[in-house]
Design a protein around this motif. Sequence first.
Motif, short mmCIF file in Angstrom:
data_model
loop_
_atom_site.label_atom_id
_atom_site.label_comp_id
_atom_site.label_asym_id
_atom_site.label_seq_id
_atom_site.Cartn_x
_atom_site.Cartn_y
_atom_site.Cartn_z
N ALA A 11 -48.95 21.87 -72.15
CA ALA A 11 -47.86 21.22 -72.30
C ALA A 11 -46.59 19.69 -72.03
O ALA A 11 -47.87 18.82 -72.49
CB ALA A 11 -47.78 22.50 -70.64
N THR A 12 -45.91 19.78 -71.54
CA THR A 12 -45.08 18.78 -71.48
C THR A 12 -44.70 18.26 -70.00
O THR A 12 -44.74 19.20 -69.07
CB THR A 12 -44.00 18.48 -73.10
OG1 THR A 12 -43.15 19.45 -71.87
CG2 THR A 12 -44.03 19.05 -73.36
N LYS A 13 -44.59 17.49 -69.64
CA LYS A 13 -44.54 16.86 -68.18
C LYS A 13 -43.04 17.54 -68.24
O LYS A 13 -42.83 18.57 -66.74
CB LYS A 13 -44.21 15.27 -67.90
CG LYS A 13 -43.44 15.02 -66.85
CD LYS A 13 -43.96 13.65 -66.55
CE LYS A 13 -43.41 13.04 -64.96
NZ LYS A 13 -43.46 11.37 -64.90
N LYS A 14 -42.09 17.95 -68.92
CA LYS A 14 -41.09 18.28 -68.54
C LYS A 14 -40.92 19.88 -68.49
O LYS A 14 -40.24 20.17 -67.30
CB LYS A 14 -39.78 17.94 -69.66
CG LYS A 14 -38.23 18.44 -70.03
CD LYS A 14 -37.69 18.53 -71.56
CE LYS A 14 -36.50 19.09 -70.38
NZ LYS A 14 -35.28 18.76 -72.09
N GLU A 15 -41.88 20.53 -68.92
CA GLU A 15 -42.06 21.74 -69.10
C GLU A 15 -42.80 22.48 -67.54
O GLU A 15 -42.47 23.57 -66.73
CB GLU A 15 -43.28 22.63 -69.87
CG GLU A 15 -42.60 22.90 -71.09
CD GLU A 15 -43.79 23.28 -72.71
OE1 GLU A 15 -43.31 23.80 -73.17
OE2 GLU A 15 -44.94 22.24 -72.46
N VAL A 16 -43.94 21.63 -67.41
CA VAL A 16 -44.49 21.50 -65.94
C VAL A 16 -43.15 20.81 -64.71
O VAL A 16 -42.99 22.12 -63.80
CB VAL A 16 -45.18 20.08 -65.58
CG1 VAL A 16 -45.78 20.62 -64.27
CG2 VAL A 16 -47.55 21.06 -66.85
N LEU A 17 -42.02 20.57 -64.89
CA LEU A 17 -41.35 19.77 -63.37
C LEU A 17 -40.41 21.34 -63.87
O LEU A 17 -39.68 21.41 -62.66
CB LEU A 17 -41.09 18.78 -63.91
CG LEU A 17 -41.64 18.09 -63.52
CD1 LEU A 17 -40.88 15.97 -63.70
CD2 LEU A 17 -42.37 17.66 -62.25
#
Length: 176
Positions: A11-17
């Motif tokens: 995943a991406t950091k943006k997706e996690v956040l």
Amino acid sequence: MKTEVGVIRGATKKEVLAKKFNVFMGISLNNKWFTKDNIREYILWGLEHTKERFCIVVADTLQAINYRIRSNYSEQSAIRKALKKGDEFIRVINEILEELPKEKRDLVDVIRWRDVKQDASYKIAFSVFLKKFETDELFKGEVKKIVKDFAERLNQAYMREEKIEKLGMYIIEELP
């Protein structure tokens, strides 16, 4: 202390956040970072950033591999020590969870390594990685490199080839 996103896989950091996934925290028994305060911060961060539920995985019997190979414990002694340390972490986690409101507490699952190993998807993936480790010298070499690199970070640069290969099972168990 400010908790930040570290390594993200799949995943991406943006997706996690953006709370697109249920997140989990794996607790390694010998990692000194896992103090009560840090675990508390991590749980609060996880609850804030998970989609629906937050899971804490206490990698107790996985650590038994290290006790057996690095510290020369018998298999049973290694498992007993790992379970005892796992119990200590569970106690600390439960103390932290008791501090939270019930609605937050109810979103947290606490599991042990045996629970992970019982999962059907884990079993399938483990068998694939194990077969690859046993039959593919390139893959086996990469796993052994991970072990060697970790040993160097612990100032244990020299290790017999036999131990390196046995410690590779820690990586194989962890990959799925």
